[in-house]
Design a protein around this motif. Sequence first.
Motif, PDB file in Angstrom:
ATOM      1  N   LEU A 157       0.857  -1.188   0.000  1.00  0.00           N
ATOM      2  CA  LEU A 157       0.000   0.000   0.000  1.00  0.00           C
ATOM      3  C   LEU A 157       0.890   1.235   0.000  1.00  0.00           C
ATOM      4  N   VAL A 158       0.814   2.031  -1.077  1.00  0.00           N
ATOM      5  CA  VAL A 158       1.635   3.227  -1.220  1.00  0.00           C
ATOM      6  C   VAL A 158       0.737   4.446  -1.025  1.00  0.00           C
ATOM      7  N   THR A 159       1.063   5.291  -0.055  1.00  0.00           N
ATOM      8  CA  THR A 159       0.240   6.437   0.285  1.00  0.00           C
ATOM      9  C   THR A 159       1.132   7.551   0.807  1.00  0.00           C
ATOM     10  N   ASP A 160       0.546   8.735   0.986  1.00  0.00           N
ATOM     11  CA  ASP A 160       1.293   9.846   1.580  1.00  0.00           C
ATOM     12  C   ASP A 160       1.116   9.898   3.089  1.00  0.00           C
ATOM     13  N   GLY A 161       0.394   8.944   3.642  1.00  0.00           N
ATOM     14  CA  GLY A 161       0.177   8.900   5.078  1.00  0.00           C
ATOM     15  C   GLY A 161      -1.071   9.615   5.529  1.00  0.00           C
ATOM     16  N   SER A 162      -1.795  10.262   4.607  1.00  0.00           N
ATOM     17  CA  SER A 162      -3.027  10.961   4.971  1.00  0.00           C
ATOM     18  C   SER A 162      -4.121   9.953   5.302  1.00  0.00           C
ATOM     19  N   LEU A 163      -4.850  10.229   6.389  1.00  0.00           N
ATOM     20  CA  LEU A 163      -5.912   9.314   6.822  1.00  0.00           C
ATOM     21  C   LEU A 163      -7.216   9.547   6.091  1.00  0.00           C
ATOM     22  N   GLY A 164      -7.339  10.660   5.362  1.00  0.00           N
ATOM     23  CA  GLY A 164      -8.608  11.014   4.735  1.00  0.00           C
ATOM     24  C   GLY A 164      -9.453  11.828   5.688  1.00  0.00           C
ATOM     25  N   ILE A 165     -10.586  12.291   5.197  1.00  0.00           N
ATOM     26  CA  ILE A 165     -11.483  13.114   6.018  1.00  0.00           C
ATOM     27  C   ILE A 165     -12.898  12.568   5.957  1.00  0.00           C
ATOM     28  N   GLY A 166     -13.623  12.755   7.056  1.00  0.00           N
ATOM     29  CA  GLY A 166     -15.031  12.398   7.094  1.00  0.00           C
ATOM     30  C   GLY A 166     -15.283  10.912   7.020  1.00  0.00           C
ATOM     31  N   LYS A 167     -16.488  10.579   6.600  1.00  0.00           N
ATOM     32  CA  LYS A 167     -16.883   9.182   6.485  1.00  0.00           C
ATOM     33  C   LYS A 167     -16.049   8.480   5.410  1.00  0.00           C
ATOM     34  N   GLY A 168     -15.552   7.309   5.735  1.00  0.00           N
ATOM     35  CA  GLY A 168     -14.689   6.578   4.816  1.00  0.00           C
ATOM     36  C   GLY A 168     -13.221   6.766   5.092  1.00  0.00           C
ATOM     37  N   SER A 169     -12.879   7.734   5.941  1.00  0.00           N
ATOM     38  CA  SER A 169     -11.478   7.918   6.298  1.00  0.00           C
ATOM     39  C   SER A 169     -11.014   6.778   7.195  1.00  0.00           C
ATOM     40  N   LEU A 170      -9.700   6.608   7.286  1.00  0.00           N
ATOM     41  CA  LEU A 170      -9.163   5.519   8.107  1.00  0.00           C
ATOM     42  C   LEU A 170      -9.515   5.726   9.569  1.00  0.00           C
TER      43      LEU A 170
END
Length: 509
Positions: free
Chosen positions: A113-126
Amino acid sequence: MPTVVLMDASLSMTRPLSQDTNEEFQRKNLAVHGLNMLFEHMASNYRLEFTALMAFSSLWELLVPFTRDYNALQDALSNLEDYDKTCVESALNGVSSVVQQEWGSACPCQVVLVTDGSLGIGKGSLRHSLQTLRHRGDEKKFPLPFPFPTKMFIMCVATTEEMTGALDKWEELLCLSGGDGQVFTVEGPLCMQGVQAMFGRLIDRAYCPFHAVLHCGNLSADVQVFPRPEPVVVDEEVEPLARTVNPDLEIMGFIEIADISSPPVISRHLVLPIAVNKEDDVGTGAADELEEEVSASQMAGKSPNFCVLLHGSLKVEGMVALVQLGPEWFGMLYSQADSKKKSNLMMSLFEPSTEPLPWLGKISHLGPISEAAENPYGEDDSKSPFPVQPPVKRSYAQNVTVWIKASGLQTDVQKILRNARKLPDKTQTFYKELNRLRKAALAFGFWDLLKGVAELLERECTMLPDSAHPDAAFQLSHAAQQLKLASTGDSQYAAFEQNIVPMHTDFSS
């Protein structure tokens, strides 16, 4: 072991970096550079492994299905578009769907899994997914752990300082997957060199090829094993001990496939000769696929290779080779066909033990036929020295009654009733089956079964025809009464070692 590369295509990956040069780099560019480095390594060292590429944001998309064409994977990376917000849970559902559709739930898989480390925002975020983890129904169950064995490697294109507050969430995600993997971050400043070093650590951790030397008497060959054999933890009395496969593999002898049967193994691996004889018909199935690589790097296409000879011999003779992997650890080499035209030399690893297959006895006690006083297979191969009989008869070798399914119990009850209808001719068989069921019910504490069978026998007694022998009614009533007494659990009537004996009657007059 196939690999799924999960690439974050959210807008946060397009954030620019502060560089001293005139070029403006995004985190996405660094991630693509790191993945290209991984694909080039796999193209050189893991060309037999299948890899798939997926992109995700709020939705997921399969860009390249499982393939060995690493040029296609790199082309798809270069044409990757940007989408919206990060939703890791949706991407993990996609991984589960793609892997099960292609490989089922038994094949182990690696997820990068390659990501920038952002968890996301709102519903559906980590963060939201982890907070609601314990408040879900079965219809919205979190995709981790996957239904198949998994190793997950999370590549964060960010420094450790940037991951403050988010790193623990990614580690929690790793624990949910089974904990077999690692979370990587960039050490030092965020730049090309830092990302290269991070993917280099991934390669050393999960994609480092395993080179070994296969020995058989005076013959030997350099081989490469796919995938890399993992250490096996053996539970010792004092503390667990990790065993690793020795790079020197010693063939101990050969045995027929029929004698080895289908042994339990802990893992299977492809054994590939480093020098492949391309002009020989008895090559491995991988020879054609590695033709360009071998001719370019080894220039040994016409060199004889013991590994090719071994594979052809095992395939023609229908035998396997027992190989020693380390102290008190063994495996076997054999030919396995992928299709009608291709076959591979495979190695299966047994459990670490001096006696991994009980029917063969101790591996150290096996020897060549020439040293035996007489041929253990007979002159015409009519017999076999296996399985080796243990000196003491094991308790589980006795005939026991086991009811795993309801149909098995129903069959045993019906057998009793069939014999009951043929009394007194089947008296001995009737009581034999009755006592077998009684012992099993007492062993399981299944008192209701005894009471139920007693009621069935009483019902059979009332349904006897007028032409029935009078002894049948006496025997059925007697058996039903004894079962009812046993169902009370009274030690006087429910002793396990006791049997119900036929009622003594005399109708000679």
